[in-house]
Scaffold this motif. Structure first.
Motif, PDB file in Angstrom:
ATOM      1  N   ALA A 237     -39.729  49.348 -22.474  1.00  0.00           N
ATOM      2  CA  ALA A 237     -40.641  49.826 -23.196  1.00  0.00           C
ATOM      3  C   ALA A 237     -41.291  51.051 -22.880  1.00  0.00           C
ATOM      4  CB  ALA A 237     -41.677  48.751 -23.117  1.00  0.00           C
ATOM      5  N   TRP A 238     -41.636  51.633 -23.948  1.00  0.00           N
ATOM      6  CA  TRP A 238     -42.137  53.130 -24.061  1.00  0.00           C
ATOM      7  C   TRP A 238     -43.393  53.368 -23.004  1.00  0.00           C
ATOM      8  CZ3 TRP A 238     -39.982  57.275 -25.237  1.00  0.00           C
ATOM      9  CH2 TRP A 238     -38.917  57.240 -26.009  1.00  0.00           C
ATOM     10  N   ARG A 239     -44.431  52.176 -23.039  1.00  0.00           N
ATOM     11  CA  ARG A 239     -45.313  52.265 -22.015  1.00  0.00           C
ATOM     12  C   ARG A 239     -45.009  52.265 -20.579  1.00  0.00           C
ATOM     13  NH1 ARG A 239     -50.653  48.183 -21.887  1.00  0.00           N
ATOM     14  NH2 ARG A 239     -51.465  49.234 -20.089  1.00  0.00           N
ATOM     15  N   GLU A 240     -43.927  51.297 -20.355  1.00  0.00           N
ATOM     16  CA  GLU A 240     -43.323  51.334 -19.038  1.00  0.00           C
ATOM     17  C   GLU A 240     -42.688  52.724 -18.800  1.00  0.00           C
ATOM     18  OE1 GLU A 240     -42.420  48.828 -15.537  1.00  0.00           O
ATOM     19  OE2 GLU A 240     -44.064  48.927 -17.098  1.00  0.00           O
ATOM     20  N   GLU A 345     -40.835  48.241  -8.003  1.00  0.00           N
ATOM     21  CA  GLU A 345     -41.070  46.703  -8.604  1.00  0.00           C
ATOM     22  C   GLU A 345     -40.779  47.021 -10.048  1.00  0.00           C
ATOM     23  OE1 GLU A 345     -44.933  44.910  -6.530  1.00  0.00           O
ATOM     24  OE2 GLU A 345     -45.244  46.310  -8.089  1.00  0.00           O
ATOM     25  N   ARG A 346     -40.531  47.842 -10.737  1.00  0.00           N
ATOM     26  CA  ARG A 346     -40.349  47.930 -12.080  1.00  0.00           C
ATOM     27  C   ARG A 346     -38.892  48.398 -12.284  1.00  0.00           C
ATOM     28  NH1 ARG A 346     -45.490  48.664 -11.418  1.00  0.00           N
ATOM     29  NH2 ARG A 346     -46.935  48.160 -13.070  1.00  0.00           N
ATOM     30  N   ARG A 347     -37.944  48.589 -11.623  1.00  0.00           N
ATOM     31  CA  ARG A 347     -36.656  48.788 -11.685  1.00  0.00           C
ATOM     32  C   ARG A 347     -35.934  47.843 -12.529  1.00  0.00           C
ATOM     33  NH1 ARG A 347     -36.868  47.532  -6.096  1.00  0.00           N
ATOM     34  NH2 ARG A 347     -35.261  45.792  -5.412  1.00  0.00           N
ATOM     35  N   GLY A 351     -27.631  47.712 -15.647  1.00  0.00           N
ATOM     36  CA  GLY A 351     -27.169  48.331 -16.977  1.00  0.00           C
ATOM     37  C   GLY A 351     -27.852  49.416 -17.539  1.00  0.00           C
ATOM     38  N   ARG A 352     -29.399  49.528 -16.757  1.00  0.00           N
ATOM     39  CA  ARG A 352     -30.158  50.539 -17.246  1.00  0.00           C
ATOM     40  C   ARG A 352     -30.412  51.598 -16.190  1.00  0.00           C
ATOM     41  NH1 ARG A 352     -31.346  50.660 -22.858  1.00  0.00           N
ATOM     42  NH2 ARG A 352     -31.191  48.872 -23.813  1.00  0.00           N
ATOM     43  N   LEU A 353     -29.825  51.598 -15.187  1.00  0.00           N
ATOM     44  CA  LEU A 353     -29.872  52.149 -13.960  1.00  0.00           C
ATOM     45  C   LEU A 353     -29.971  53.712 -14.300  1.00  0.00           C
ATOM     46  CD1 LEU A 353     -28.106  51.521 -10.464  1.00  0.00           C
ATOM     47  CD2 LEU A 353     -27.940  53.847 -11.495  1.00  0.00           C
ATOM     48  N   THR A 354     -28.966  54.188 -14.842  1.00  0.00           N
ATOM     49  CA  THR A 354     -28.950  55.625 -15.041  1.00  0.00           C
ATOM     50  C   THR A 354     -30.116  56.107 -15.769  1.00  0.00           C
ATOM     51  OG1 THR A 354     -27.455  55.345 -16.882  1.00  0.00           O
ATOM     52  CG2 THR A 354     -26.637  55.925 -14.812  1.00  0.00           C
ATOM     53  N   GLU A 355     -30.618  55.304 -16.791  1.00  0.00           N
ATOM     54  CA  GLU A 355     -31.969  55.610 -17.741  1.00  0.00           C
ATOM     55  C   GLU A 355     -33.097  55.708 -16.891  1.00  0.00           C
ATOM     56  OE1 GLU A 355     -34.300  54.098 -21.411  1.00  0.00           O
ATOM     57  OE2 GLU A 355     -32.757  52.689 -20.925  1.00  0.00           O
TER      58      GLU A 355
END
Length: 765
Positions: A237-240, A345-347, A351-355
């Motif tokens: 999410a953008w906030r995250e 904690e938020r990783r 699949g979204r690792l590089t982002e």
């Protein structure tokens, strides 16, 4: 059914038990290479920009931006479905970047412009090491993504982030090894060669891992197995995303801020720069472990206490540098650890690792850009560090539930107690009866103690981030006003540091005196009363080694002496200039030249000197190389940045350059006063290596001397010949030092860690 299970097992990539170890080793190696090159490359570029801590901060912006480029490249590369093609592309780019080895500083852009050196620094580093650094930087996220694909179906594939701990452990150990082992034992030439060999070894490792990841169990069966692409998982999410960027930006800003804060008074060199960076990386190691050594609740409690202590320390000005180091580095470490643990904690899913890493890198760049590029333009003081200390309080958990009455009361009392310190000092100024009984120093200590009490209220509010931060802000504001010392009439900031001018009364100097402060060190003082206005003061008084040398040169050349001074300061040496003399200052900071020539502040140059004074802007090593050989009777090397000496001005090559400029009977005087480093023995060793005679003097300030009239000074005079030192040998204050076994510093070798250890041993005697 058994046959089906076996067929699926054969098709699934399973590189074997050694695969996790091999991937971790490759990530570890790439991290070592990436973080060894940072102090090494910055050390290579120092001779062009002097010794300002801003060199390291601006260089860090380059490294963080190159890291962002590398992570961006890794993120784009992951969009290629075929892992084989990814490996081939990465290997090809590693080979292409390797064509720029061995590392060197490009001279394409020429010498930097002293009035705007940042753009030159960033562009030169980009041309010199940009390609290999950016490609290497992409390795950590790439290998983690490949690992997750190669280990698909295995339990550890779900948490490839553990490899990030291995990456940061490699970075941490490499940075610690640089000042303790690499810098003292290896020349820059050998360091460059070793790094090139390491790069080649890493390239072979990537090729081997690529083959391992391609084939998996197919190595044994003869059938190649392409690992399946990772599932993207839920979008962030953008906030995250914004929170992740902030959690990454705060430690980055703090790292550069604490580096500048601590290195200003010791030395601008990799020896000190790597310590905050190493601690920064260690926090990543802890945060991304499966079972962190320090759980987040414990980190939050410790961080609240040390952060409050760090903010309270703003009110203190002490020469106990070890105490200052410990408090500031501890506060920085736990602030960075808290941010990185909250980030871990938020990783997201693999699949979204590089982002995820791209967002972390973006935050690091923003923190660095704020400190190195924005803050010097909008602040006239180094406000970015205390402001970051305060702001990080807002990144703590905000707490839930209704705010209790006692918390509101504690917040109000904490703010009032914090503000009581400077307000009390201001009121006492108008109470001469109190000032007559209680010395100013005692009043300052009382105000400092009051701010320390406010820190206790801040700690009580640690579970209320906003209230906690409000009390911290009041403490920092109060601390600045308690510790400011003089009432500054002028404060200006440039790439090379902060200069402040104040008007104060000194009875022994006839009343009003203008003082010049660079960082935390007094760099000039000029009495404004007419009888004393043109009398040089502090290190430049006639009784000090620098004053003695000027008078001797003039006595030897009654028809006119040619004098060169490296480091302009307030221009006090200009007070010695007679009409028949020629004097040149070599100054790197245009702001210093402008302030010292402004009669509103100092009139040594425009008022006391008889005849014009020349100022040559730029790093002295570069500008003096263009001076005519054999043209100076006296050179004085006095280039301090606060209390730190640019080490490249004390190397054997630098001393040889000074001797080249001297007439046959000329001398060079090195000002070596330093509270924290032994720089005398390397300077003596450099003179001995060149076969140049040298004499040493430690001048002690006279107890009955008026305040600021003179200062204790240590200096080494080096002669172009034995005859040049004859007048100095007749003065018993100048003595020959015993031969030293300390290795001379060169442009290829500087051992600041050894200089610090020697000074600590000397202080302990």
């Amino acid at each position: 059914m058994t046959d089906v299970v076996q067929a699926k097992s054969a098709a699934r990539p399973n590189p074997g038990r050694l695969t996790p170890l091999l991937f971790a080793l490759a990530v570890f190696t790439s991290a070592c290479l990436v973080f060894v090159v940072q102090p090494m490359a910055t050390k290579l570029i120092l001779p062009s920009l002097g010794g300002s801590p801003s060199v390291w901060n601006a260089a860090m912006v380059f490294f963080q931006t190159a890291l962002l480029a590398g992570y961006g490249y890794a993120h784009v590369l992951q969009r290629i479905g075929s892992m084989r093609l990814q490996v081939l592309v990465h290997l090809a780019l590693l080979l292409a970047a390797g064509l720029s080895l061995p590392l060197r500083i490009s001279g394409v852009l020429g010498d930097p412009d002293p009035s705007a050196p940042t753009a030159w620094l960033l562009a030169t580093l980009t041309l010199s090491i940009g390609a290999p650094f950016a490609i290497l930087s992409a390795t950590a996220p790439l290998l983690q993504a490949w690992y997750a694909r190669a280990r698909a179906g295995q339990a550890d594939a779900k948490n490839p982030y553990v490899l990030y701990a291995a990456s940061n452990l490699g970075s941490f150990l490499a940075l610690l090894a640089y000042p303790i082992l690499i810098e003292p034992l290896a020349s820059l030439s050998l360091q460059r060669l070793g790094w090139s060999l390491g790069y080649g070894l890493f390239l072979v490792m990537v090729a081997g891992l690529g083959a391992l990841a391609w084939f998996g169990r197919g190595v044994r069966t003869g059938a190649a197995a392409e690992p399946a692409p990772l599932e993207a998982g839920a979008p962030i999410a953008w906030r995250e995303k914004g929170l992740l960027v902030l959690l990454a930006a705060a430690p980055s800003s703090l790292m550069l801020g604490v580096t500048a804060h601590l290195s200003t008074d010791v030395a601008s060199a990799p020896f000190l720069w790597v310590i905050p960076l190493a601690l920064y990386l260690l926090t990543f190691v802890i945060a991304f472990q499966n079972r962190p050594v320090l759980p987040l609740p414990l980190t939050l409690a410790i961080q609240a206490g040390v952060l409050a202590a760090g903010c309270a320390l703003v009110a203190f000005r002490t020469t106990e540098w070890l105490f200052v180091f410990v408090v500031n580095l501890t506060a920085f470490f736990f602030c960075a650890l808290m941010c990185h643990q909250r980030m871990a904690e938020r990783r997201p899913a693999p699949g979204r690792l590089t982002e995820f890493y791209l967002l972390l890198s973006l935050g690091g760049v923003l923190g660095g850009v704020f400190n190195a590029l924005i803050a010097p333009l909008i602040f006239d003081m180094v406000w970015e560090y205390p402001l970051a200390l305060v702001a990080v309080g807002l990144l703590r958990p905000w707490g839930g539930g209704e705010v209790r009455r006692w918390e509101i009361i504690a917040c109000v009392i904490g703010v009032l107690v914090a503000l009581a310190g400077p307000l009390g000092l201001a009121l006492v100024r108008y109470a001469p009866d109190i000032r007559a009984v209680v010395p100013d120093a005692e009043l300052v200590r009382i105000a400092q103690a009051v701010i320390g009490v406010a820190a206790l209220f801040a700690f009580l509010l640690r579970d209320r981030a906003i209230m906690f931060t409000v009390v911290l802000g009041a403490m920092v504001w109060s601390g600045y006003h308690v510790a400011r010392g003089y009432d500054w009439a002028l404060t200006e900031r440039s790439f090379f540091g902060v200069m402040r001018v104040a008007d104060t009364d000194v009875a022994g100097l006839g009343g009003p005196v203008h003082v010049l402060m660079h960082g935390t060190t007094l760099h000039g003082a000029q009495a404004q009363s007419e009888p004393r206005r043109c009398s040089p003061t502090l290190y430049y008084a006639t009784a000090t080694p620098l004053g003695q040398a000027a008078l001797m040169a003039q006595a030897h050349r009654p028809d006119g002496a040619r004098i060169g001074v490296v480091g302009q300061g307030s221009g006090a040496m200009a007070a010695y200039k007679r009409r028949q003399d020629q004097m040149s200052f070599f100054e790197i900071d245009p702001m210093v030249d402008r302030l010292s020539r402004d009669p509103r502040w100092f009139s040594f140059i425009n008022g006391c000197a008889e005849g014009p004074i020349r100022t040559v802007l730029g790093d002295a090593r570069l500008t003096m190389a263009r001076e005519a050989a054999g043209s100076y009777d006296l050179l004085i090397i006095d280039a301090f940045s606060s209390d730190a000496v640019p080490t490249h001005l004390l190397t054997q090559e630098a001393v040889a350059g000074y001797l080249r400029l001297l007439k046959p009977d000329g001398v060079v005087v090195l000002h070596l006063s330093n509270r924290n480093l032994d720089i005398t023995l390397p300077a003596e060793a450099a003179a001995a290596a060149l076969g140049a005679p040298a004499l040493h003097q430690i001048y002690r300030e006279r107890p009955d001397a008026p305040l600021m009239a003179e200062s204790s000074t240590e200096a080494l005079v080096i002669g172009k010949s034995e005859a040049a030192l004859a007048p100095y040998r007749e003065d018993p204050r100048w003595r020959r030092l015993s031969p030293t076994e300390v290795r001379p510093w060169t442009d290829d070798y500087v051992n600041l860690f050894g200089a610090l250890v020697r000074q600590m041993r000397l202080a302990a005697r």
